[in-house]
Design a protein around this motif. Structure first.
Motif, PDB file in Angstrom:
ATOM      1  N   ILE A  10       0.878  -1.164   0.000  1.00  0.00           N
ATOM      2  CA  ILE A  10       0.000   0.000   0.000  1.00  0.00           C
ATOM      3  C   ILE A  10       0.913   1.212   0.000  1.00  0.00           C
ATOM      4  O   ILE A  10       1.720   1.399   0.910  1.00  0.00           O
ATOM      5  CB  ILE A  10      -0.935  -0.006   1.228  1.00  0.00           C
ATOM      6  N   LEU A  11       0.805   1.990  -1.069  1.00  0.00           N
ATOM      7  CA  LEU A  11       1.714   3.109  -1.279  1.00  0.00           C
ATOM      8  C   LEU A  11       0.968   4.435  -1.282  1.00  0.00           C
ATOM      9  O   LEU A  11      -0.220   4.493  -1.552  1.00  0.00           O
ATOM     10  CB  LEU A  11       2.419   2.965  -2.635  1.00  0.00           C
ATOM     11  N   ASP A  12       1.702   5.501  -1.018  1.00  0.00           N
ATOM     12  CA  ASP A  12       1.206   6.858  -1.172  1.00  0.00           C
ATOM     13  C   ASP A  12       2.142   7.567  -2.130  1.00  0.00           C
ATOM     14  O   ASP A  12       3.285   7.163  -2.324  1.00  0.00           O
ATOM     15  CB  ASP A  12       1.180   7.573   0.176  1.00  0.00           C
ATOM     16  N   LYS A  13       1.659   8.601  -2.770  1.00  0.00           N
ATOM     17  CA  LYS A  13       2.511   9.387  -3.671  1.00  0.00           C
ATOM     18  C   LYS A  13       3.679   9.973  -2.897  1.00  0.00           C
ATOM     19  O   LYS A  13       4.822   9.915  -3.328  1.00  0.00           O
ATOM     20  CB  LYS A  13       1.668  10.484  -4.329  1.00  0.00           C
ATOM     21  N   GLU A  14       3.385  10.557  -1.742  1.00  0.00           N
ATOM     22  CA  GLU A  14       4.433  11.164  -0.916  1.00  0.00           C
ATOM     23  C   GLU A  14       4.678  10.301   0.307  1.00  0.00           C
ATOM     24  O   GLU A  14       3.831  10.187   1.175  1.00  0.00           O
ATOM     25  CB  GLU A  14       4.013  12.566  -0.484  1.00  0.00           C
ATOM     26  N   MET A  15       5.858   9.674   0.322  1.00  0.00           N
ATOM     27  CA  MET A  15       6.273   8.864   1.455  1.00  0.00           C
ATOM     28  C   MET A  15       7.628   9.381   1.914  1.00  0.00           C
ATOM     29  O   MET A  15       8.363   9.973   1.117  1.00  0.00           O
ATOM     30  CB  MET A  15       6.373   7.392   1.051  1.00  0.00           C
ATOM     31  N   PRO A  16       7.971   9.166   3.175  1.00  0.00           N
ATOM     32  CA  PRO A  16       9.278   9.627   3.650  1.00  0.00           C
ATOM     33  C   PRO A  16      10.415   9.019   2.821  1.00  0.00           C
ATOM     34  O   PRO A  16      10.461   7.808   2.641  1.00  0.00           O
ATOM     35  CB  PRO A  16       9.338   9.138   5.096  1.00  0.00           C
ATOM     36  N   ALA A  17      11.234   9.854   2.266  1.00  0.00           N
ATOM     37  CA  ALA A  17      12.434   9.461   1.514  1.00  0.00           C
ATOM     38  C   ALA A  17      12.145   8.760   0.189  1.00  0.00           C
ATOM     39  O   ALA A  17      13.065   8.351  -0.491  1.00  0.00           O
ATOM     40  CB  ALA A  17      13.352   8.588   2.373  1.00  0.00           C
ATOM     41  N   LEU A  18      10.895   8.571  -0.177  1.00  0.00           N
ATOM     42  CA  LEU A  18      10.547   7.881  -1.416  1.00  0.00           C
ATOM     43  C   LEU A  18       9.349   8.542  -2.066  1.00  0.00           C
ATOM     44  O   LEU A  18       8.484   9.066  -1.392  1.00  0.00           O
ATOM     45  CB  LEU A  18      10.126   6.437  -1.132  1.00  0.00           C
ATOM     46  N   ASP A  19       9.292   8.474  -3.362  1.00  0.00           N
ATOM     47  CA  ASP A  19       8.098   8.857  -4.093  1.00  0.00           C
ATOM     48  C   ASP A  19       7.397   7.558  -4.467  1.00  0.00           C
ATOM     49  O   ASP A  19       7.985   6.683  -5.103  1.00  0.00           O
ATOM     50  CB  ASP A  19       8.488   9.644  -5.347  1.00  0.00           C
ATOM     51  N   GLY A  20       6.158   7.397  -4.050  1.00  0.00           N
ATOM     52  CA  GLY A  20       5.432   6.159  -4.290  1.00  0.00           C
ATOM     53  C   GLY A  20       5.311   5.801  -5.759  1.00  0.00           C
ATOM     54  O   GLY A  20       5.347   4.629  -6.122  1.00  0.00           O
ATOM     55  N   MET A  21       5.165   6.808  -6.628  1.00  0.00           N
ATOM     56  CA  MET A  21       5.074   6.540  -8.062  1.00  0.00           C
ATOM     57  C   MET A  21       6.397   6.005  -8.605  1.00  0.00           C
ATOM     58  O   MET A  21       6.410   5.095  -9.426  1.00  0.00           O
ATOM     59  CB  MET A  21       4.657   7.800  -8.820  1.00  0.00           C
ATOM     60  N   ASP A  22       7.513   6.542  -8.143  1.00  0.00           N
ATOM     61  CA  ASP A  22       8.824   6.049  -8.574  1.00  0.00           C
ATOM     62  C   ASP A  22       9.022   4.597  -8.132  1.00  0.00           C
ATOM     63  O   ASP A  22       9.493   3.767  -8.905  1.00  0.00           O
ATOM     64  CB  ASP A  22       9.951   6.910  -8.009  1.00  0.00           C
ATOM     65  N   LEU A  23       8.662   4.307  -6.900  1.00  0.00           N
ATOM     66  CA  LEU A  23       8.782   2.939  -6.401  1.00  0.00           C
ATOM     67  C   LEU A  23       7.887   1.994  -7.184  1.00  0.00           C
ATOM     68  O   LEU A  23       8.306   0.910  -7.582  1.00  0.00           O
ATOM     69  CB  LEU A  23       8.429   2.886  -4.919  1.00  0.00           C
ATOM     70  N   LEU A  24       6.667   2.407  -7.441  1.00  0.00           N
ATOM     71  CA  LEU A  24       5.712   1.582  -8.168  1.00  0.00           C
ATOM     72  C   LEU A  24       6.236   1.188  -9.544  1.00  0.00           C
ATOM     73  O   LEU A  24       6.083   0.055  -9.981  1.00  0.00           O
ATOM     74  CB  LEU A  24       4.395   2.341  -8.304  1.00  0.00           C
ATOM     75  N   GLN A  25       6.895   2.092 -10.218  1.00  0.00           N
ATOM     76  CA  GLN A  25       7.402   1.826 -11.566  1.00  0.00           C
ATOM     77  C   GLN A  25       8.602   0.882 -11.566  1.00  0.00           C
ATOM     78  O   GLN A  25       8.950   0.330 -12.601  1.00  0.00           O
ATOM     79  CB  GLN A  25       7.735   3.139 -12.265  1.00  0.00           C
ATOM     80  N   GLN A  26       9.218   0.674 -10.413  1.00  0.00           N
ATOM     81  CA  GLN A  26      10.380  -0.207 -10.317  1.00  0.00           C
ATOM     82  C   GLN A  26      10.037  -1.614  -9.830  1.00  0.00           C
ATOM     83  O   GLN A  26      10.879  -2.502  -9.863  1.00  0.00           O
ATOM     84  CB  GLN A  26      11.416   0.402  -9.374  1.00  0.00           C
ATOM     85  N   LEU A  27       8.804  -1.818  -9.403  1.00  0.00           N
ATOM     86  CA  LEU A  27       8.412  -3.106  -8.828  1.00  0.00           C
ATOM     87  C   LEU A  27       8.085  -4.126  -9.908  1.00  0.00           C
ATOM     88  O   LEU A  27       7.603  -3.774 -10.976  1.00  0.00           O
ATOM     89  CB  LEU A  27       7.186  -2.922  -7.934  1.00  0.00           C
ATOM     90  N   PRO A  28       8.295  -5.407  -9.617  1.00  0.00           N
ATOM     91  CA  PRO A  28       7.870  -6.442 -10.558  1.00  0.00           C
ATOM     92  C   PRO A  28       6.339  -6.483 -10.621  1.00  0.00           C
ATOM     93  O   PRO A  28       5.660  -6.128  -9.658  1.00  0.00           O
ATOM     94  CB  PRO A  28       8.428  -7.731  -9.959  1.00  0.00           C
ATOM     95  N   VAL A  29       5.807  -6.924 -11.736  1.00  0.00           N
ATOM     96  CA  VAL A  29       4.355  -6.903 -11.937  1.00  0.00           C
ATOM     97  C   VAL A  29       3.610  -7.920 -11.092  1.00  0.00           C
ATOM     98  O   VAL A  29       2.398  -7.848 -10.975  1.00  0.00           O
ATOM     99  CB  VAL A  29       3.989  -7.086 -13.432  1.00  0.00           C
ATOM    100  N   ASP A  30       4.305  -8.854 -10.469  1.00  0.00           N
ATOM    101  CA  ASP A  30       3.606  -9.861  -9.674  1.00  0.00           C
ATOM    102  C   ASP A  30       3.341  -9.432  -8.232  1.00  0.00           C
ATOM    103  O   ASP A  30       2.789 -10.197  -7.448  1.00  0.00           O
ATOM    104  CB  ASP A  30       4.350 -11.193  -9.713  1.00  0.00           C
ATOM    105  N   ILE A  31       3.710  -8.216  -7.858  1.00  0.00           N
ATOM    106  CA  ILE A  31       3.395  -7.681  -6.534  1.00  0.00           C
ATOM    107  C   ILE A  31       2.143  -6.828  -6.644  1.00  0.00           C
ATOM    108  O   ILE A  31       2.089  -5.897  -7.450  1.00  0.00           O
ATOM    109  CB  ILE A  31       4.563  -6.843  -5.972  1.00  0.00           C
ATOM    110  N   CYS A  32       1.134  -7.154  -5.861  1.00  0.00           N
ATOM    111  CA  CYS A  32      -0.109  -6.379  -5.869  1.00  0.00           C
ATOM    112  C   CYS A  32       0.107  -5.070  -5.121  1.00  0.00           C
ATOM    113  O   CYS A  32       0.602  -5.065  -3.999  1.00  0.00           O
ATOM    114  CB  CYS A  32      -1.220  -7.167  -5.187  1.00  0.00           C
TER     115      CYS A  32
END
Length: 65
Positions: A10-32
């Motif tokens: 469960i992600l947010d756009k603004e997270m401490p030290a991370l941008d949720g959208m940037d993280l989302l684009q780096q994840l494998p597609v098999d993680i919900c």
């Protein structure tokens, strides 16, 4: 050492030290992933990364269910 597998993020756009959208684009597609945020303008980008849902704050219980 066995690492637990990730089944849901469960992600947010603004997270401490991370941008949720940037993280989302780096994840494998098999993680919900579910994005919970106050930003409506990132929904189409999020859905292009195989996200299962995009919830915009404030979230009602019926929308969460």
């Amino acid at each position: 050492m066995n690492r637990p597998s990730v089944q849901l993020l469960i992600l947010d756009k603004e997270m401490p030290a991370l941008d949720g959208m940037d993280l989302l684009q780096q994840l494998p597609v098999d993680i919900c992933c579910v994005m919970v945020t106050g930003y409506t303008e990132f929904a189409s980008t999020a859905y292009n990364t195989y996200i299962i849902d995009y919830l915009v704050n404030p979230i009602t219980f019926s929308r969460l269910a």
